[in-house]
Design a protein around this motif. Sequence first.
Motif, PDB file in Angstrom:
ATOM      1  N   VAL A 124      -4.338   2.365  -5.116  1.00 44.90           N
ATOM      2  CA  VAL A 124      -4.883   1.494  -4.320  1.00 44.90           C
ATOM      3  C   VAL A 124      -6.244   1.773  -4.413  1.00 44.90           C
ATOM      4  CG1 VAL A 124      -5.393   0.942  -2.118  1.00 44.90           C
ATOM      5  CG2 VAL A 124      -2.894   1.287  -2.717  1.00 44.90           C
ATOM      6  N   ASN A 127      -7.637   0.325  -7.197  1.00 45.72           N
ATOM      7  CA  ASN A 127      -7.710  -1.198  -7.146  1.00 45.72           C
ATOM      8  C   ASN A 127      -7.011  -1.753  -8.116  1.00 45.72           C
ATOM      9  OD1 ASN A 127      -8.321  -3.721  -5.628  1.00 45.72           O
ATOM     10  ND2 ASN A 127     -10.145  -4.277  -7.019  1.00 45.72           N
ATOM     11  N   PHE A 130      -1.312  -4.474  -8.762  1.00 45.57           N
ATOM     12  CA  PHE A 130      -0.204  -4.669  -7.902  1.00 45.57           C
ATOM     13  C   PHE A 130       0.430  -3.231  -7.819  1.00 45.57           C
ATOM     14  CE2 PHE A 130       0.475  -6.053 -12.397  1.00 45.57           C
ATOM     15  CZ  PHE A 130       1.692  -5.176 -12.730  1.00 45.57           C
ATOM     16  N   THR A 150       0.317  -1.301   1.782  1.00 44.65           N
ATOM     17  CA  THR A 150      -1.012  -1.791   1.296  1.00 44.65           C
ATOM     18  C   THR A 150      -1.443  -3.021   0.982  1.00 44.65           C
ATOM     19  OG1 THR A 150       0.023  -1.610  -1.133  1.00 44.65           O
ATOM     20  CG2 THR A 150      -0.478   0.545  -0.218  1.00 44.65           C
ATOM     21  N   LYS A 152      -0.645  -4.702  -1.340  1.00 42.83           N
ATOM     22  CA  LYS A 152      -0.580  -5.103  -2.886  1.00 42.83           C
ATOM     23  C   LYS A 152       0.820  -5.727  -3.027  1.00 42.83           C
ATOM     24  CE  LYS A 152      -4.343  -2.989  -4.369  1.00 42.83           C
ATOM     25  NZ  LYS A 152      -5.610  -3.388  -5.135  1.00 42.83           N
TER      26      LYS A 152
END
Length: 351
Positions: A124, A127, A130, A150, A152
């Motif tokens: 995460v 970045n 997914f 998250t 994501k």
Amino acid sequence: MKIQLSPNKEVYNFCEPYIIAEIGANHNGDMDLAKKMIDSAVECGCDAVKFQSWTPKSLIAKEEYDRNQSYDDSPKKHFGSLKEMVEKYYLRDDQHEELKNYCQEKGVDFCSSPFSIEEIDMLVKLNVPFLKIASMDINNIPFLKYAAKTMKPIVVSTGMSTLAEIETAVQTIRNEGNQNIVLLHCISIYPPKDKDIHLRNITMLQQAFNLPIGFSDHSFGASIPLASVALGACVIEKHFTLDKDLPGWDHEISANPVEMKTICEDSKKIAAALGNVYRTVSDEEEQKKSKFRRSIVSSKKLTKGDVIKETDLAYKRPGTGIPPNEYNYLIGRKLNTDLEEDSLFNWNNFE
């Protein structure tokens, strides 16, 4: 349902598939090899390259290490003990960052499968577009909850799982407020027998969950993943190597650059060729009618005043005259002109 899987790609069933080159641990702990694999994946046309994020402590318990001291059955693939291989093949945090930056330079998405909460946090922070959940973690409820929080997009492989386990995993993610889920049909055998792949599960999962469904492939070659595109697979994850004879866990069942390029190029053709369920005639095909279809012509020489019988009619190219399906409107009508054999009829020929 559509999911924004990465900044550059929205996925949905029957879209042009998002192709993930699963490098996994095929870099063999060699960063130069990892970068060469990224370069090759880009040349093949892949949308993403995927690694695996684990450490010697985050994935395997001491009991498992103790039980796997050697792999004498396949010296080409393995060396030493399981612990020694894990130690050699795992990516350090700084290597993740280095590879992520390299992918960014090359214009390809960097992603990875985390195997612990700490690795989720690391990805995460990097970045990633997914989080990819490996099949082994589909029943790891605390792990799924943490990943879902998250926000994501979550891509979940479904190898080894029952339909009930898949349903529980999906609901676990949704309960955390995360609706961005892609499921990958997967058979966790390396390689599976053709009869055990069950590609029709892709259709079943589409209907059962109303989610984008892809395919994580462990078969040899390109034919099976390409077949999945015809069933609407919106993501294809395929193990990738530069050389199937390299030592390591997954090289033998991985696609080489020739196979991966075939998957990337032909999957786009298949997705485009699927089109839609509505019967249409394109402008180009419409223009072919006058050349390829037939018209009603005279089967013999005819004279003014003759009354047309069915035996007076033949059907030949081009298709610029009266079409064959209107033959019954000619029968019984009287000619107002002479006609040579093989003349195209037109409505001005009749009284």
